[in-house]
Design an enzyme around this catalytic site. Structure first.
Site, PDB file in Angstrom:
ATOM      1  N   CYS A   1      23.362 -45.667  14.933  1.00  0.00           N
ATOM      2  CA  CYS A   1      23.031 -46.643  15.985  1.00  0.00           C
ATOM      3  C   CYS A   1      23.267 -48.070  15.496  1.00  0.00           C
ATOM      4  CB  CYS A   1      21.577 -46.455  16.421  1.00  0.00           C
ATOM      5  SG  CYS A   1      21.090 -47.605  17.728  1.00  0.00           S
TER       6      CYS A   1
ATOM      7  N   CYS B   1      20.762 -50.603  16.817  1.00  0.00           N
ATOM      8  CA  CYS B   1      19.452 -50.600  16.136  1.00  0.00           C
ATOM      9  C   CYS B   1      19.550 -51.211  14.736  1.00  0.00           C
ATOM     10  CB  CYS B   1      18.916 -49.173  15.977  1.00  0.00           C
ATOM     11  SG  CYS B   1      19.154 -48.094  17.390  1.00  0.00           S
ATOM     12  N   ASP B   2      20.612 -50.896  14.004  1.00  0.00           N
ATOM     13  CA  ASP B   2      20.636 -51.194  12.567  1.00  0.00           C
ATOM     14  C   ASP B   2      21.661 -52.250  12.152  1.00  0.00           C
ATOM     15  OD1 ASP B   2      18.719 -49.212  12.225  1.00  0.00           O
ATOM     16  OD2 ASP B   2      20.224 -47.636  12.010  1.00  0.00           O
TER      17      ASP B   2
END
Ligand code: NAP
Length: 309
Positions: A135, A138-139
Site C-alpha cells: 500500500c 499508506c506507507d
C-alpha cells in the site's frame, strides 16, 4: 424468522451500491463492513475515470458519498463487523458475524473484493511492515528521499510508482516483460517521470534485510543473470485474488479465489450473489463494481419474490 431480506457482506463500491438499490426496493437490508467503508478506493489517492467527476476525486472522498447516498434511502450499515461464515438454511442463510452475532437473511450478496497477491519469495513475509508493503498510499511517506522498488506492470504498480515519486528520490519499476499492462495514459505519465526507472524483463527472487529492507535481488528472465539492487522499500503489485476464504466449500471459486459468477452475479449457490472485484470478471474498476452491485440487488429481490429464473 429472518432478521433481514438481504445481507450484504463488504462495504466497497459494489456493496454500497447493492445497498442503495436494495434499500430503494424497500428490502430490509444490512451491510457488514469489517474495516473502512469504500473498500479499495479508501486507499486510492485520486480517481479520474469514474464518470461524472471531470476533476479527479480522492478515493477517500468518493467512498463517503456512496455511503451517504445509500444511508439516505435507509440502508443499515454495521461497520467493523465481519462476515465469517455463511450457512445455507432452507430457505435463506445464516451469517456468522464477528463480533459474535448471527444474522438470518433471505438472500446474501458477497462484495468482499480482493486482497493483494504475494510473490512468495524469501524475505517478503519476514520484512512485511519493515520495508515490504502492498500500500503506497499508506506507507509511501516513510520513504522520503529514499530509493524504492515497485514490482509489477499493471495499473496498480504503475499508478503507485507515480504516487511514490512524491516522496522517494528514485522508484524502480521491476517488470517481468518489456511492455506494461497498465492503461496507456498511465504509462505515458510514468515514462515522462524522471524519478521512475524501468527494469525490464526481471523478476525479484529475494528481498534482503535484517529488520529493515536493504535491497532486492533480481533475475533477468532471459539470461538468468542475477544482480542486487539496493533499495529501502519494496512495493508489491502483482495482481489480486478474491477475498473468499469464508466461501470455500459453499460457492464455486476459480484458481485465484474469485467467485465463478457472470454479469448476472448468480453463483453456484442459489440465493447468494457475487458483486464487484470478488467476482470473476474482465475489468476491475469502480464503474464495473457499482454496476454489479445494482444487478445483484435486483437479482436478490427477484429471488426473494420467487420470480427468479
Ligand atoms: P494486474 O493487472 O493483474 O497486473 C499484475 C502485474 O503483475 C502484471 O503486470 C503481471 O505481469 C505482474 N505479475 C504477476 N505475477 C507476477 C510474478 N509472480 N512476478 C512478477 N510479476 C508478476 O493487477 P493490478 O495492477 O493490481 O490490477 C488489478 C485490476 O485492478 C486490473 O483490472 C486493473 O485494471 C484494476 N485497477 C485499475 C486501476 C485504474 O483504473 N486506475 C487502478 C488499479 C487497478 P504481466 O503483465 O506479465 O502479466
Amino acid at each position: 424468522m429472518f432478521d433481514y431480506d438481504v445481507i450484504i457482506i463488504g462495504g466497497g463500491p459494489a456493496g454500497l451500491t447493492a445497498g442503495l438499490y436494495a434499500a430503494r426496493a424497500r428490502l430490509q437490508t444490512v451491510l457488514l463492513e469489517k474495516m473502512v467503508l469504500g473498500g479499495q478506493i479508501a486507499t486510492t489517492e485520486m480517481l479520474e475515470n469514474y464518470p461524472g467527476f471531470p476533476e479527479p476525486i480522492a478515493g477517500a472522498s468518493l467512498g463517503p458519498l456512496f455511503e451517504a447516498q445509500a444511508k439516505k434511502f435507509g440502508l443499515e450499515i454495521l461497520q467493523f463487523h465481519e462476515g465469517l461464515e455463511i450457512a445455507p438454511l432452507s430457505p435463506g442463510f445464516e451469517v456468522r458475524v464477528s463480533p459474535a452475532r448471527e444474522l438470518r437473511g433471505k438472500a446474501v450478496i458477497v462484495a468482499t473484493g480482493t486482497q493483494w497477491r504475494s510473490l512468495g519469495i524469501p524475505g517478503e513475509s519476514e520484512l512485511k511492515g519493515a520495508g515490504v508493503s502492498y500500500c503506497a498510499t499508506c506507507d509511501g511517506a516513510f520513504f522520503r528521499d529514499q530509493e524504492v522498488a515497485v514490482i509489477g506492470g499493471g495499473n496498480s504498480a504503475v499508478e503507485e510508482a507515480i504516487f511514490l515519486t512524491k516522496f522517494a528520490k528514485r522508484v524502480y519499476v521491476i517488470h517481468r516483460r518489456d511492455a506494461l499492462r497498465a492503461e496507456k495514459i498511465v504509462q505515458e505519465r510514468a515514462f515522462a517521470n524522471p524519478k521512475i526507472e524501468f527494469v525490464w524483463n526481471h523478476v525479484p527472487v529475494r528481498i534482503n534485510g535484517d529488520g529493515a529492507v536493504t535491497g532486492i535481488e533480481i533475475e533477468n528472465v532471459k539470461s538468468g543473470e542475477r544482480r542486487q539492487l539496493p533499495v529501502d522499500g519494496v512495493f508489491i503489485y502483482v495482481g489480486m485474488e478474491g477475498n473468499t476464504g469464508f466461501l470455500r466449500g459453499l460457492v464455486a471459486l476459480d484458481e485465484r479465489g474469485f467467485v465463478q459468477a457472470g454479469e448476472d452475479t448468480v453463483t453456484s449457490c442459489p440465493g447468494l450473489f457475487a458483486a464487484g472485484d470478488v467476482r470473476q470478471k474482465l475489468l476491475r474498476q469502480v464503474v464495473t463494481a457499482t454496476a454489479d452491485g445494482a444487478v445483484a440487488a435486483v437479482q436478490a429481490g427477484k429471488y426473494i419474490e420467487g420470480n427468479f429464473s
